[in-house]
Design an enzyme around this catalytic site. Structure first.
Site, PDB file in Angstrom:
ATOM      1  N   LYS A  54     -56.631  29.637   6.816  1.00  0.00           N
ATOM      2  CA  LYS A  54     -56.381  30.620   7.879  1.00  0.00           C
ATOM      3  C   LYS A  54     -55.213  31.542   7.504  1.00  0.00           C
ATOM      4  CE  LYS A  54     -58.436  27.504  11.240  1.00  0.00           C
ATOM      5  NZ  LYS A  54     -58.244  26.433  12.225  1.00  0.00           N
ATOM      6  N   GLN A  98     -53.300  23.512  15.199  1.00  0.00           N
ATOM      7  CA  GLN A  98     -54.390  22.904  14.433  1.00  0.00           C
ATOM      8  C   GLN A  98     -54.763  21.538  15.012  1.00  0.00           C
ATOM      9  OE1 GLN A  98     -56.202  24.386  11.931  1.00  0.00           O
ATOM     10  NE2 GLN A  98     -57.517  22.603  12.121  1.00  0.00           N
ATOM     11  N   ASP A 121     -57.250  30.840  19.678  1.00  0.00           N
ATOM     12  CA  ASP A 121     -58.352  29.900  19.445  1.00  0.00           C
ATOM     13  C   ASP A 121     -59.344  29.921  20.606  1.00  0.00           C
ATOM     14  OD1 ASP A 121     -58.413  28.551  17.017  1.00  0.00           O
ATOM     15  OD2 ASP A 121     -56.735  27.264  17.566  1.00  0.00           O
TER      16      ASP A 121
END
Ligand code: NAP
Length: 298
Positions: A54, A98, A121
């Site tokens: 990412k 994460q 997200d």
């Protein structure tokens, strides 16, 4: 690449190129580059790899990024305090936590601490709720990426039977919302299967579009699908493989050989959904920087 294989890497590359141009244009208008703050907890090698992919994508498209690592002993209170610091920092547009988290940290508890305007997200209840009622929102990256694949490969969803196997908050559930509701990329008749679904095959065999996000190798076999089905295999499973340099190989949730014989289109693992998830994260981070979803303080 075989004719019926969906090339997620290629499609993600096209999207990243467009985002790069958009970021350049944004910065060219006198704005600072967008910034993503990644939070990594513990030392799970897979999580480290995902965060690495990412932040690499960030560099490619001109988004700044920073990764902070905490030991897996961090308490809920400490983690929430760290997140609140990022919430208050006007130089940060997007926050990436994460997953998975160590057992003592409940994802929903921690995710709610993230400012929903920085929740790139798309996991915060505010954003999931807005998705469910059709309002502008940060759409969860993996399902949003899958719908981009459908757009690129001209997969029609309207009126077709879509079956989603796996009902997690981050993939299966938002996927089912998007597929069933969204006007341009949804309007499929959608079935959401989970651990308690009786006779999974009874559902998967009806699917024109099958999306599998469980984390169970070879859960879906060729006998469970019909000819011509479009299959999206989200699963990422590490299988020990002493012949490989890394000592393992990645496989999805589908038995690729038997399912691909019947599928009109299928994603490989790796190289299918994964790159699209990263591309959609970049897109959401740019939207956050531009305040496109939440224009004013809400
Ligand atoms: P998760 O949170 O563990 O959720 C798994 C879901 O599958 C749950 O809803 C569970 O049901 C359901 N399930 C379990 N066994 C089942 C069975 N036998 N039949 C039908 N459903 C079953 O996993 P996740 O985070 O959604 O991830 C799923 C997989 O996708 C993992 O392999 C993960 O690594 C991968 N993934 C890939 C990407 C990507 O970008 N490629 C992104 C995210 C995740 P219950 O709800 O009843 O427990």
């Amino acid at each position: 690449m075989a004719r019926n294989i969906i090339d997620g890497k290629k499609v993600a590359g096209i999207i990243l190129q467009q985002i790069h141009e958009d970021v350049q244009e944004w910065v060219g208008r006198g704005n600072r580059p967008p910034k993503l703050q990644a939070i990594l907890i513990g030392d799970d090698p897979a999580s480290r790899t995902y965060v690495g992919a990412k932040t690499k994508a960030c560099r490619e498209v001109g988004i700044e990024s920073d990764t902070v690592s905490f030991p897996d002993t961090i308490s809920v209170r400490e983690l929430k305090e760290e997140i609140r610091k990022f919430n208050r920092d006007d130089g940060i547009d997007g926050i990436l936590l994460q997953l998975p988290l160590p057992g003592h940290l409940h994802p929903s508890q921690v995710i709610e601490t993230i400012d929903h305007r920085k929740d790139v997200d798309g996991f915060h209840p505010m954003n999931v709720g807005r998705l469910a009622v059709g309002q502008p929102t940060f759409r969860s990256c993996t399902p949003a990426g899958i719908l981009e694949l459908f757009r690129y490969y001209s997969v029609m969803t309207k009126g077709r039977n879509a079956v989603v196997v796996g009902a997690s908050n981050i993939v299966g559930s938002p996927m089912a919302i998007m597929l069933s509701r969204e006007n341009n990329s949804g309007k499929a008749t959608t079935t959401l299967c989970h651990k308690y679904t009786r006779d999974l095959t009874q559902h998967t065999i009806q699917a024109d579009i099958l999306i599998v996000a469980v984390g169970s190798p070879k859960l879906i076999t060729g006998q469970m699908v019909k000819e011509g089905v479009v299959v999206i295999d989200v699963g990422i499973n590490r299988l020990t493989d002493v012949t490989s340099k890394k000592g393992y190989r990645l496989v999805g949730d589908c038995d690729f050989d038997s399912v691909s014989e019947k599928a009109s289109l299928i994603t490989p693992v790796p190289g299918g959904v994964g790159p699209m998830t990263v591309a959609m994260l970049m897109k959401n981070t740019l939207l956050a920087a531009k305040k496109s979803i939440y224009p004013s303080k809400e």
